[in-house]
Write a protein that holds these residues in place. Structure first.
Motif, PDB file in Angstrom:
ATOM      1  N   UNK A   1       1.102  -1.347   0.033  1.00  0.00           N
ATOM      2  CA  UNK A   1      -0.142   0.301   0.053  1.00  0.00           C
ATOM      3  C   UNK A   1       1.066   1.134  -0.646  1.00  0.00           C
ATOM      4  N   UNK A   2       0.425   2.267  -0.912  1.00  0.00           N
ATOM      5  CA  UNK A   2       0.745   3.313  -0.712  1.00  0.00           C
ATOM      6  C   UNK A   2       0.301   4.328  -0.254  1.00  0.00           C
ATOM      7  N   UNK A   3       0.470   5.171   0.968  1.00  0.00           N
ATOM      8  CA  UNK A   3      -0.830   6.382   1.301  1.00  0.00           C
ATOM      9  C   UNK A   3      -0.207   7.310   1.534  1.00  0.00           C
ATOM     10  N   UNK A   4      -1.112   8.638   1.062  1.00  0.00           N
ATOM     11  CA  UNK A   4      -0.956   9.836   1.020  1.00  0.00           C
ATOM     12  C   UNK A   4      -1.278  10.882   1.835  1.00  0.00           C
ATOM     13  N   UNK A   5      -0.608  11.744   2.258  1.00  0.00           N
ATOM     14  CA  UNK A   5      -1.172  12.447   3.555  1.00  0.00           C
ATOM     15  C   UNK A   5      -1.181  13.778   2.680  1.00  0.00           C
ATOM     16  N   UNK A   6      -1.039  14.942   3.281  1.00  0.00           N
ATOM     17  CA  UNK A   6      -1.856  15.882   2.465  1.00  0.00           C
ATOM     18  C   UNK A   6      -0.368  17.087   2.346  1.00  0.00           C
TER      19      UNK A   6
ATOM     20  N   UNK B   1       6.311  11.924  -7.812  1.00  0.00           N
ATOM     21  CA  UNK B   1       7.223  11.220  -9.461  1.00  0.00           C
ATOM     22  C   UNK B   1       6.912   9.325  -8.927  1.00  0.00           C
ATOM     23  N   UNK B   2       7.200   9.348  -7.483  1.00  0.00           N
ATOM     24  CA  UNK B   2       7.391   7.982  -7.464  1.00  0.00           C
ATOM     25  C   UNK B   2       5.610   7.778  -7.618  1.00  0.00           C
ATOM     26  N   UNK B   3       4.857   8.212  -6.810  1.00  0.00           N
ATOM     27  CA  UNK B   3       3.696   7.489  -7.184  1.00  0.00           C
ATOM     28  C   UNK B   3       3.413   7.055  -8.582  1.00  0.00           C
ATOM     29  N   UNK B   4       3.483   8.005  -9.012  1.00  0.00           N
ATOM     30  CA  UNK B   4       3.232   7.723 -10.112  1.00  0.00           C
ATOM     31  C   UNK B   4       3.871   6.470 -11.166  1.00  0.00           C
ATOM     32  N   UNK B   5       5.161   6.001 -10.751  1.00  0.00           N
ATOM     33  CA  UNK B   5       6.160   5.188 -11.231  1.00  0.00           C
ATOM     34  C   UNK B   5       5.318   3.914 -10.571  1.00  0.00           C
ATOM     35  N   UNK B   6       4.541   3.573  -9.401  1.00  0.00           N
ATOM     36  CA  UNK B   6       4.488   3.016  -8.321  1.00  0.00           C
ATOM     37  C   UNK B   6       3.941   1.736  -9.258  1.00  0.00           C
ATOM     38  N   UNK B   7       4.115   0.259  -8.946  1.00  0.00           N
ATOM     39  CA  UNK B   7       3.706  -1.089  -9.423  1.00  0.00           C
ATOM     40  C   UNK B   7       2.211  -1.361  -9.744  1.00  0.00           C
ATOM     41  N   UNK B   8       1.964  -1.802 -10.852  1.00  0.00           N
ATOM     42  CA  UNK B   8       0.946  -2.076 -11.203  1.00  0.00           C
ATOM     43  C   UNK B   8      -0.524  -3.050  -9.756  1.00  0.00           C
ATOM     44  N   UNK B   9       0.656  -3.961  -9.918  1.00  0.00           N
ATOM     45  CA  UNK B   9       0.040  -4.607  -8.134  1.00  0.00           C
ATOM     46  C   UNK B   9      -0.179  -3.714  -7.002  1.00  0.00           C
TER      47      UNK B   9
ATOM     48  N   UNK C   1      -3.009  14.735 -12.203  1.00  0.00           N
ATOM     49  CA  UNK C   1      -3.547  12.797 -12.884  1.00  0.00           C
ATOM     50  C   UNK C   1      -3.122  11.637 -12.866  1.00  0.00           C
ATOM     51  N   UNK C   2      -3.588  11.685 -11.452  1.00  0.00           N
ATOM     52  CA  UNK C   2      -3.184  10.256 -10.007  1.00  0.00           C
ATOM     53  C   UNK C   2      -4.158  10.274  -9.578  1.00  0.00           C
ATOM     54  N   UNK C   3      -5.170   9.012 -10.212  1.00  0.00           N
ATOM     55  CA  UNK C   3      -6.022   8.370  -9.343  1.00  0.00           C
ATOM     56  C   UNK C   3      -5.510   7.355  -8.167  1.00  0.00           C
ATOM     57  N   UNK C   4      -6.515   7.790  -7.356  1.00  0.00           N
ATOM     58  CA  UNK C   4      -6.079   6.147  -6.095  1.00  0.00           C
ATOM     59  C   UNK C   4      -7.348   5.462  -6.420  1.00  0.00           C
ATOM     60  N   UNK C   5      -6.259   4.013  -5.914  1.00  0.00           N
ATOM     61  CA  UNK C   5      -7.301   3.203  -5.774  1.00  0.00           C
ATOM     62  C   UNK C   5      -9.148   3.288  -4.883  1.00  0.00           C
ATOM     63  N   UNK C   6      -8.221   3.453  -4.047  1.00  0.00           N
ATOM     64  CA  UNK C   6      -9.078   4.635  -2.685  1.00  0.00           C
ATOM     65  C   UNK C   6      -9.174   5.148  -1.972  1.00  0.00           C
ATOM     66  N   UNK C   7      -9.967   6.226  -1.443  1.00  0.00           N
ATOM     67  CA  UNK C   7      -9.952   7.189  -0.806  1.00  0.00           C
ATOM     68  C   UNK C   7     -10.567   6.980   0.339  1.00  0.00           C
TER      69      UNK C   7
END
Length: 557
Positions: free
Chosen positions: A226-231, A240-248, A265-271
């Protein structure tokens, strides 16, 4: 009355309210360090041999009058914690007050208390339903007893009242107790402060969300990374790291970080969103991709569930939320005790079985005086209000410096500002990282780093498999559940004695219902200035009950 008679009467009284203490007293030996004399007015006074002298623990002239003066000088209602016990002269006057919700007496020695119980008739004090005793407790017992007994919403203010003549004879013990009490009260105060602001809103939002929660069928499958983003500001460097995250990999965005991601233009999998306030709407002004699952606290504002085609509700620690989870529909549990959405996101990722959790933008500080990452809600909000004489930059600075607990530190040649709540959030997330199976990796940037315990055993080693996150089958319709809940609350007996005595006479079912009213109690106590010191917890509970019934009646069809 003989010594053996006093002791038997007192132990019999203890056996009815605290059997373990009664048994422990029976096994203990009396201390030879205590002797007893008569005061000039005829009352018995204990003398304790300390540092080569016989120290009187009460006045040798008139201990009863001394106890009255102790009370007059420190007259208080609410919850009272007495450090040290002797003849009880300093405690007896407080028993006359009906606005005392609880009394906790902490004593250092069983032998000491046995000697006292052999000389004084303590039956009235022991059998008062508001009184609890802790004798020879360790730190954990003190903390646990306070957490279970002191409920700020209904207990009122807490006062620590030491008997100086006794505490100085066991200074190390009582200093340790005082330190534990201070730390526990600080934590309780933070939670109470949140309840006092949001207690009513939690309940109102939860009631309004019942319809949507009853129809929600979204299921979230297990994840592995999981990658979690705070603000926080460090989120900008992580883009840049989040744009290159793995497909899984699974990207879980906190609601505060969502607009910054969409801007890139980054769409998270969950919010995930846990805030019950309507200001949460600002995080969604840039739009919300309806296909993304939106994970919501049952106490979230109702409009949020309408933004997504896949709303997902969870249960937090709010009492009403837990009640409906037990009696209507079972929802997955997410730990929101950290007080911020990043903590809840980590709990969510761990529950989904993540082996690794990478967290970005959780700065718990204002590095170089910057509050949030570009693109988050404050930027358009402040820019829309900016004027020539009041630019947005001024509003950002004011936003930071209005905090009364702001502290400044230098990290190398750079400045980082922190606040007491931020440090608390950081510490609670560190505590959570030591309990979960996932390996938490904090990308702190220039923010405040998290002290993650090095001894944590992670999921990969334990071979724990994640589970599907979904709600169970509802037990009937939401409005039938709410009507039944209303009927049960309406039949709760009126609290017309002390809060402690009232709760002691309730059945387990009635106590469970009463607990759901506590957050509203906190809000009511805050709204009524006189209530903090003069309005007993029992009356606060009655007001919360009436308010709860009004809210339900205004919403039920």
């Amino acid at each position: 009355m003989s010594k053996s008679t006093f002791l038997e009467r007192n132990m019999f009284a203890f056996s009815s309210v605290d059997p373990k203490l009664s048994i422990a007293l029976g096994k203990a030996n009396s201390t030879p360090k205590l002797t007893f004399i008569r005061s000039k007015r005829g009352s018995k006074v204990p003398l304790l041999f300390h540092e080569g002298a016989q120290l009187p623990l009460h006045s040798k002239v008139d201990p009863i009058r001394e106890g009255e003066r102790f009370y007059e000088y420190q007259s208080a209602g609410g919850f009272l914690l007495f450090l040290g016990f002797a003849g009880g002269y300093h405690i007896a006057p407080y028993l006359r007050r009906n606005d005392i919700s609880g009394i906790l007496i902490i004593e250092e020695s069983l032998s000491f208390l046995k000697s006292i119980a052999s000389e004084f008739d303590l039956k009235e004090l022991i059998l008062d339903p508001r009184v609890q005793w802790l004798v020879e407790p360790d730190k954990a017992e003190v903390e646990q007893t306070l957490l279970e007994s002191y409920l700020p919403a209904v207990s009122g203010d807490l006062r620590v009242l030491p008997l100086r003549s006794r505490t100085k004879t066991a200074k190390s013990f009582f200093d340790t107790v005082a330190s534990v009490v201070a730390g526990t009260i600080e934590s309780l105060s933070e939670d109470y402060s949140v309840q006092s602001y949001f207690g009513k809103r939690w309940f109102t939002n939860s009631v309004r969300n019942l319809d949507a929660a009853g129809h929600a069928i979204t299921t979230i499958p297990p994840i592995r990374k999981a990658h979690i983003t705070g603000a926080g500001p460090s989120l900008e460097k992580a883009i840049p790291l989040l744009k290159q995250r793995g497909r899984d990999d699974t990207l879980i965005a906190t609601d505060t970080s969502l607009p910054a991601l969409l801007q890139e233009d980054i769409h998270p999998d969950l919010v995930i969103s846990i805030d019950c306030q309507h200001i949460t709407y600002h995080h969604f002004l840039k739009g919300f991709p309806r296909e993304i699952p939106l994970v919501l606290d049952l106490a979230s504002p109702i409009f949020l569930s309408r933004l997504s085609d896949r709303p997902f509700f969870f249960t937090s620690g709010h009492p009403f939320s837990q009640y409906l989870n037990a009696h209507w529909r079972r929802f997955p549990v997410i730990d929101t005790s950290g007080g911020n959405v990043s903590h809840a996101a980590v709990s969510l990722a761990n529950s989904l079985g993540a082996e690794e959790i990478h967290i970005y933008g959780a700065d718990f500080s204002y590095p170089e005086g910057k509050s949030y990452a570009r693109g988050t809600y404050l930027y358009p909000f402040f820019h829309s209000q900016s004027e020539r004489i009041l630019p947005a930059e001024h509003q950002f600075i004011e936003f930071i410096f209005r905090n009364e607990t702001l502290t400044k530190e230098y990290v190398g040649k750079k400045i980082r500002y922190t606040t007491r709540p931020m440090v608390s959030y950081r510490n609670r997330l560190a505590l959570l990282s030591g309990k979960i199976g996932s390996k938490l990796i904090h990308h702190a940037g220039e923010g405040l780093p998290i002290d993650i315990p090095s001894s944590v055993r992670h999921r990969r080693e334990n071979n724990i498999v994640g589970t599907f996150f979904s709600a169970g089958k509802s037990n009937g319709s939401w409005n039938d559940f709410l009507r039944e809940y209303r009927a049960r609350v309406a039949t709760l007996p009126k609290a017309d004695v002390s809060f402690t005595a009232h709760m002691a006479h309730l059945s387990l079912t009635q106590r469970e219902l009463s607990f759901t009213l506590f957050p509203a109690c906190a809000a009511i106590r805050k709204e009524e200035p006189q209530s903090r010191t003069t309005l007993p917890g029992a009356k606060i509970l009655n007001k919360a009950k009436a308010w709860t019934l009004e809210v339900i009646d205004s919403y039920l069809p």
